[in-house]
Design a protein around this motif. Structure first.
Motif, PDB file in Angstrom:
ATOM      1  N   GLY A 299       0.755  -1.219   0.046  1.00 56.39           N
ATOM      2  CA  GLY A 299       0.177   0.011   0.029  1.00 56.39           C
ATOM      3  C   GLY A 299       0.402   0.729   0.328  1.00 56.39           C
ATOM      4  N   PHE A 300       2.340   1.187   0.679  1.00 55.34           N
ATOM      5  CA  PHE A 300       3.037   2.750   0.774  1.00 55.34           C
ATOM      6  C   PHE A 300       4.504   2.114   0.038  1.00 55.34           C
ATOM      7  N   GLY A 301       3.983   0.988  -0.396  1.00 50.59           N
ATOM      8  CA  GLY A 301       5.691   0.438  -1.636  1.00 50.59           C
ATOM      9  C   GLY A 301       5.985   1.573  -2.436  1.00 50.59           C
ATOM     10  N   ARG A 302       5.600   2.505  -2.769  1.00 50.04           N
ATOM     11  CA  ARG A 302       6.087   3.178  -3.717  1.00 50.04           C
ATOM     12  C   ARG A 302       6.175   4.450  -3.430  1.00 50.04           C
ATOM     13  N   LYS A 303       5.960   4.788  -1.749  1.00 52.37           N
ATOM     14  CA  LYS A 303       6.453   6.383  -1.538  1.00 52.37           C
ATOM     15  C   LYS A 303       7.532   6.203  -1.089  1.00 52.37           C
ATOM     16  N   ASN A 304       8.613   7.483  -2.132  1.00 53.46           N
ATOM     17  CA  ASN A 304       9.743   8.559  -1.425  1.00 53.46           C
ATOM     18  C   ASN A 304      10.427   6.433  -1.142  1.00 53.46           C
TER      19      ASN A 304
ATOM     20  N   ASN B 212       7.095   3.190   7.222  1.00 51.32           N
ATOM     21  CA  ASN B 212       7.780   4.367   8.278  1.00 51.32           C
ATOM     22  C   ASN B 212       6.733   5.329   7.125  1.00 51.32           C
ATOM     23  N   ALA B 213       6.470   6.117   5.879  1.00 47.89           N
ATOM     24  CA  ALA B 213       5.996   6.366   4.980  1.00 47.89           C
ATOM     25  C   ALA B 213       4.448   6.259   5.960  1.00 47.89           C
ATOM     26  N   ALA B 214       3.894   4.909   5.713  1.00 46.21           N
ATOM     27  CA  ALA B 214       2.142   4.992   6.362  1.00 46.21           C
ATOM     28  C   ALA B 214       2.369   5.821   7.444  1.00 46.21           C
ATOM     29  N   PHE B 215       3.499   5.231   8.246  1.00 52.47           N
ATOM     30  CA  PHE B 215       3.228   6.062   9.456  1.00 52.47           C
ATOM     31  C   PHE B 215       3.198   7.594   9.907  1.00 52.47           C
ATOM     32  N   GLN B 216       4.254   8.237   8.612  1.00 54.10           N
ATOM     33  CA  GLN B 216       3.890   9.559   8.485  1.00 54.10           C
ATOM     34  C   GLN B 216       2.695  10.248   8.289  1.00 54.10           C
ATOM     35  N   PHE B 217       1.691   9.282   7.285  1.00 52.83           N
ATOM     36  CA  PHE B 217       0.803   9.747   6.377  1.00 52.83           C
ATOM     37  C   PHE B 217      -0.517   9.675   6.981  1.00 52.83           C
ATOM     38  N   ASN B 218      -0.349   9.200   8.577  1.00 57.27           N
ATOM     39  CA  ASN B 218      -1.452   8.453   9.276  1.00 57.27           C
ATOM     40  C   ASN B 218      -1.438   9.804  10.373  1.00 57.27           C
ATOM     41  N   LEU B 219       0.103   9.902  11.143  1.00 57.08           N
ATOM     42  CA  LEU B 219       0.000  10.483  12.128  1.00 57.08           C
ATOM     43  C   LEU B 219      -0.714  11.917  11.673  1.00 57.08           C
ATOM     44  N   LYS B 220      -0.777  12.024  10.339  1.00 56.65           N
ATOM     45  CA  LYS B 220      -1.358  14.188  10.350  1.00 56.65           C
ATOM     46  C   LYS B 220      -2.715  13.586  10.569  1.00 56.65           C
ATOM     47  N   GLN B 221      -3.778  12.870  10.467  1.00 55.96           N
ATOM     48  CA  GLN B 221      -4.654  11.995  10.254  1.00 55.96           C
ATOM     49  C   GLN B 221      -5.760  11.331  10.896  1.00 55.96           C
ATOM     50  N   ALA B 222      -4.790  10.289  11.809  1.00 52.99           N
ATOM     51  CA  ALA B 222      -5.504   9.364  12.212  1.00 52.99           C
ATOM     52  C   ALA B 222      -5.595   8.690  13.173  1.00 52.99           C
ATOM     53  N   ILE B 223      -4.698   9.922  14.277  1.00 55.06           N
ATOM     54  CA  ILE B 223      -5.009   9.991  15.721  1.00 55.06           C
ATOM     55  C   ILE B 223      -5.565  10.973  16.224  1.00 55.06           C
ATOM     56  N   ARG B 224      -6.553  10.900  17.276  1.00 51.68           N
ATOM     57  CA  ARG B 224      -8.038  11.491  18.131  1.00 51.68           C
ATOM     58  C   ARG B 224      -7.361  11.491  19.562  1.00 51.68           C
ATOM     59  N   GLY B 225      -8.246  12.821  19.489  1.00 55.06           N
ATOM     60  CA  GLY B 225      -7.212  12.274  21.984  1.00 55.06           C
ATOM     61  C   GLY B 225      -6.196  13.483  22.445  1.00 55.06           C
ATOM     62  N   THR B 226      -6.498  13.236  23.722  1.00 56.57           N
ATOM     63  CA  THR B 226      -5.323  14.558  24.180  1.00 56.57           C
ATOM     64  C   THR B 226      -4.890  13.713  25.575  1.00 56.57           C
ATOM     65  N   TYR B 227      -3.693  13.957  25.457  1.00 57.82           N
ATOM     66  CA  TYR B 227      -2.013  12.736  25.881  1.00 57.82           C
ATOM     67  C   TYR B 227      -2.728  12.593  27.497  1.00 57.82           C
ATOM     68  N   PRO B 228      -2.872  11.537  28.043  1.00 63.43           N
ATOM     69  CA  PRO B 228      -1.779  10.283  27.465  1.00 63.43           C
ATOM     70  C   PRO B 228      -2.986   9.730  26.859  1.00 63.43           C
ATOM     71  N   ASN B 229      -4.191  10.360  26.004  1.00 64.47           N
ATOM     72  CA  ASN B 229      -5.750   9.178  25.686  1.00 64.47           C
ATOM     73  C   ASN B 229      -5.563   9.098  24.840  1.00 64.47           C
ATOM     74  N   PHE B 230      -4.790   8.981  23.303  1.00 64.72           N
ATOM     75  CA  PHE B 230      -5.248   9.363  22.031  1.00 64.72           C
ATOM     76  C   PHE B 230      -5.474   7.711  21.515  1.00 64.72           C
ATOM     77  N   GLU B 231      -6.415   7.799  20.682  1.00 66.01           N
ATOM     78  CA  GLU B 231      -6.461   6.665  20.132  1.00 66.01           C
ATOM     79  C   GLU B 231      -6.366   6.844  18.135  1.00 66.01           C
TER      80      GLU B 231
END
Length: 214
Positions: free
Chosen positions: A69-74, A82-101
């Motif tokens: 799925g991310f095998g062609r990303k840079n 790591n490409a998947a992590f960077q992509f999802n870090l911006k959009q897929a985490i919600r909540g406030t520290y320390p209760n992220f989900e």
């Protein structure tokens, strides 16, 4: 960390004084030896560390999917996970520290330009999860019957993933698998994405929703 570009001595591996040499994908790197921290982590660092743990705990078990799925990303600079992590870090985490989900509806398993599979569906009946999609192909969009279809289900209560042993094809229009007895309670989150036969093009993954298993 520094990068060696045809230096006078070339690349090297191992420890040399206060630096360590290594290489990845024919690129030589040098970095300083690790120094034990004397100061406690700042609040911002703790926030980033907790986000990292939350997301990587989800991504690591599905690395085989991320390789596609991310095998062609840079790929010259970062690994697919790591490409998947960077992509999802911006959009897929919600909540406030320390209760992220994770916001599962915003999690991406793949990202690309291959045309998707039209009308999609997922259904649970008699112990089986069934995924369906359109079988239409198009020369204009370069979609073919032998495009591969990948499906994924995640059971958050059990922290387990489910999928088929092998991908389906666009021409099949349907794929299903039996849900293990110990997972037939609660609900699962589901995704689907496609690649061409050579896995050089992928579609954006689609979140199909939460499916009740009992």
């Amino acid at each position: 960390m520094g990068t060696i570009v045809n230096g006078a001595n070339g690349g090297f591996k191992g420890k040399a004084g206060s630096v360590i040499g290594s290489s990845w994908k024919s690129i030589n790197y040098i970095k300083g030896l690790y120094k034990k921290r004397s100061k406690p982590s700042s609040e911002q660092q703790l926030v980033q560390q907790e986000k990292f743990r939350t997301l990587m705990r989800f991504l690591l078990p599905i690395n085989v999917f991320l390789q596609i799925g991310f095998g062609r990303k840079n790929t010259e600079k970062v690994t697919p996970i790591n490409a998947a992590f960077q992509f999802n870090l911006k959009q897929a985490i919600r909540g406030t520290y320390p209760n992220f989900e994770l916001d599962y509806a915003k999690v991406s398993i793949s990202d690309g330009t291959l045309y998707g599979a039209g009308t999609l569906g997922v259904l649970y009946t008699a112990g089986e999860l069934s995924f369906t999609w359109d079988t239409g192909v198009s020369e204009n969009f370069k979609t073919y019957g032998d495009d591969l279809v990948y499906v994924l289900a995640y059971h958050p209560e059990k922290d387990e993933f489910m999928s088929t042993p092998n991908p389906g094809t666009r021409a099949n229009g349907e794929i299903n698998f039996i849900v293990s007895d110990h997972l037939q309670t609660g609900s699962v989150h589901t995704w689907i994405f496609l690649s061409n036969r050579s896995k050089t093009r992928v579609s954006k993954s689609v979140y199909l929703g939460e499916v009740q298993l009992d």
